[in-house]
Write a protein that holds these residues in place. Structure first.
Motif, short mmCIF file in Angstrom:
data_model
loop_
_atom_site.label_atom_id
_atom_site.label_comp_id
_atom_site.label_asym_id
_atom_site.label_seq_id
_atom_site.Cartn_x
_atom_site.Cartn_y
_atom_site.Cartn_z
N PRO A 69 -75.68 -36.73 20.53
CA PRO A 69 -76.89 -37.55 20.66
C PRO A 69 -77.15 -38.09 22.07
CG PRO A 69 -75.16 -38.84 19.66
CD PRO A 69 -74.61 -37.45 19.83
N SER A 70 -76.20 -37.88 22.97
CA SER A 70 -76.36 -38.42 24.32
C SER A 70 -77.34 -37.56 25.12
CB SER A 70 -75.01 -38.49 25.03
OG SER A 70 -74.56 -37.20 25.36
N GLN A 71 -77.81 -38.13 26.22
CA GLN A 71 -78.71 -37.40 27.12
C GLN A 71 -77.99 -36.89 28.36
OE1 GLN A 71 -81.31 -40.91 27.28
NE2 GLN A 71 -83.00 -39.47 26.97
N ILE A 72 -76.84 -37.47 28.65
CA ILE A 72 -76.12 -37.15 29.87
C ILE A 72 -74.64 -37.45 29.66
CG2 ILE A 72 -76.56 -39.45 30.83
CD1 ILE A 72 -76.72 -38.13 33.63
N THR A 73 -73.80 -36.66 30.31
CA THR A 73 -72.35 -36.91 30.30
C THR A 73 -71.94 -37.38 31.68
OG1 THR A 73 -71.90 -35.31 28.55
CG2 THR A 73 -70.07 -35.82 30.04
N ILE A 74 -71.20 -38.47 31.71
CA ILE A 74 -70.72 -39.04 32.96
C ILE A 74 -69.21 -38.85 33.02
CG2 ILE A 74 -70.50 -41.16 34.32
CD1 ILE A 74 -73.09 -42.13 32.93
N VAL A 75 -68.75 -38.26 34.13
CA VAL A 75 -67.32 -37.98 34.31
C VAL A 75 -66.82 -38.75 35.52
CG1 VAL A 75 -65.60 -36.19 34.78
CG2 VAL A 75 -67.57 -35.67 33.32
N ILE A 76 -65.83 -39.62 35.29
CA ILE A 76 -65.16 -40.31 36.40
C ILE A 76 -64.11 -39.32 36.91
CG2 ILE A 76 -63.81 -42.30 37.13
CD1 ILE A 76 -65.04 -43.79 34.69
N ALA A 77 -64.36 -38.74 38.05
CA ALA A 77 -63.58 -37.60 38.54
C ALA A 77 -62.09 -37.90 38.71
CB ALA A 77 -64.16 -37.08 39.84
N GLY A 78 -61.71 -39.14 38.93
CA GLY A 78 -60.31 -39.49 39.14
C GLY A 78 -59.43 -39.29 37.93
N MET A 79 -60.01 -39.18 36.75
CA MET A 79 -59.23 -38.99 35.53
C MET A 79 -58.90 -37.51 35.28
SD MET A 79 -61.11 -41.37 32.77
CE MET A 79 -61.74 -42.97 33.17
N TYR A 80 -59.52 -36.63 36.04
CA TYR A 80 -59.47 -35.21 35.75
C TYR A 80 -58.05 -34.63 35.70
CZ TYR A 80 -60.35 -30.25 35.86
OH TYR A 80 -60.34 -28.92 35.56
N VAL A 81 -57.24 -34.93 36.66
CA VAL A 81 -55.91 -34.30 36.75
C VAL A 81 -55.07 -34.58 35.51
CG1 VAL A 81 -53.74 -34.25 38.06
CG2 VAL A 81 -55.92 -34.27 39.26
N GLN A 82 -55.05 -35.83 35.07
CA GLN A 82 -54.23 -36.21 33.91
C GLN A 82 -54.78 -35.67 32.58
OE1 GLN A 82 -51.29 -37.05 34.95
NE2 GLN A 82 -51.15 -39.04 34.00
N TYR A 83 -56.10 -35.55 32.48
CA TYR A 83 -56.73 -35.19 31.20
C TYR A 83 -57.62 -33.97 31.35
CZ TYR A 83 -54.74 -39.53 29.82
OH TYR A 83 -53.84 -40.51 29.57
N LYS A 84 -57.17 -33.03 32.17
CA LYS A 84 -57.94 -31.84 32.52
C LYS A 84 -58.48 -31.08 31.31
CE LYS A 84 -56.24 -27.63 34.06
NZ LYS A 84 -55.47 -26.79 34.93
N ASP A 85 -57.65 -30.82 30.32
CA ASP A 85 -58.08 -30.01 29.18
C ASP A 85 -59.23 -30.67 28.42
OD1 ASP A 85 -56.19 -28.10 29.83
OD2 ASP A 85 -54.71 -28.86 28.41
N TRP A 86 -59.11 -31.97 28.15
CA TRP A 86 -60.16 -32.65 27.39
C TRP A 86 -61.41 -32.86 28.22
CZ3 TRP A 86 -60.30 -31.89 22.65
CH2 TRP A 86 -59.14 -31.83 21.90
N ILE A 87 -61.26 -33.15 29.50
CA ILE A 87 -62.45 -33.32 30.34
C ILE A 87 -63.17 -31.98 30.50
CG2 ILE A 87 -63.26 -33.92 32.66
CD1 ILE A 87 -61.13 -36.17 32.65
N GLN A 88 -62.42 -30.89 30.64
CA GLN A 88 -63.06 -29.58 30.68
C GLN A 88 -63.81 -29.31 29.38
OE1 GLN A 88 -60.34 -26.41 31.72
NE2 GLN A 88 -60.17 -27.11 33.83
#
Length: 140
Positions: A69-88
């Motif tokens: 239902p959202s219009q946009i996804t916001i990604v805080i890039a600093g979390m990427y390394v630890q949670y790469k699979d879920w953020i991808q």
């Protein structure tokens, strides 16, 4: 005065990095002339009750339900390394659904993970004006 438009946001996050998420929500809450609905799972109301057995398939479905239902996804890039699979997964699902992706560089970070920079419609620095302006540009 007309009422403000409520932007529907999905903010990618992990509770281990809850401070960045909380800072971002506070920033958005205090932004002038900006109103939004947060489709992310808050800490006080997680996707699953504590003790629920989880499978990756269960988690993926719940995340998809939050993004939908959202219009946009916001990604805080600093979390990427630890949670790469879920953020991808969140980025891929957002793209599959035609949702724009806004990457936010955490305060003080210079490098943005390649997967985020290659898939984000826009990447902004950690400031109220740049984040709110980007949301307004990307949500049509």
């Amino acid at each position: 005065m007309p009422s403000l438009y409520d932007y529907r946001l999905f903010i990618s996050h992990a509770w281990k990095y809850g401070d960045d998420y909380t800072r971002l929500v506070n920033l958005l809450d205090n932004a002038k002339n900006f109103s939004y609905y947060n489709y992310s799972a808050p800490k006080e109301k997680p996707l699953f009750p504590v003790g629920t057995p989880l499978t990756n398939s269960d988690i993926a479905k719940k995340i998809t339900d939050k993004i939908s239902p959202s219009q946009i996804t916001i990604v805080i890039a600093g979390m990427y390394v630890q949670y790469k699979d879920w953020i991808q997964y969140e980025i891929d699902e957002s793209k599959r659904m035609g949702k724009p992706i806004l990457g936010i560089k955490p305060y003080g970070n210079v490098i943005t993970p390649t997967y985020v920079s290659n898939n984000a419609n826009e990447i902004v620095n950690w400031s109220t004006d740049s984040i709110v302006s980007a949301i307004r540009r990307l949500v049509k």
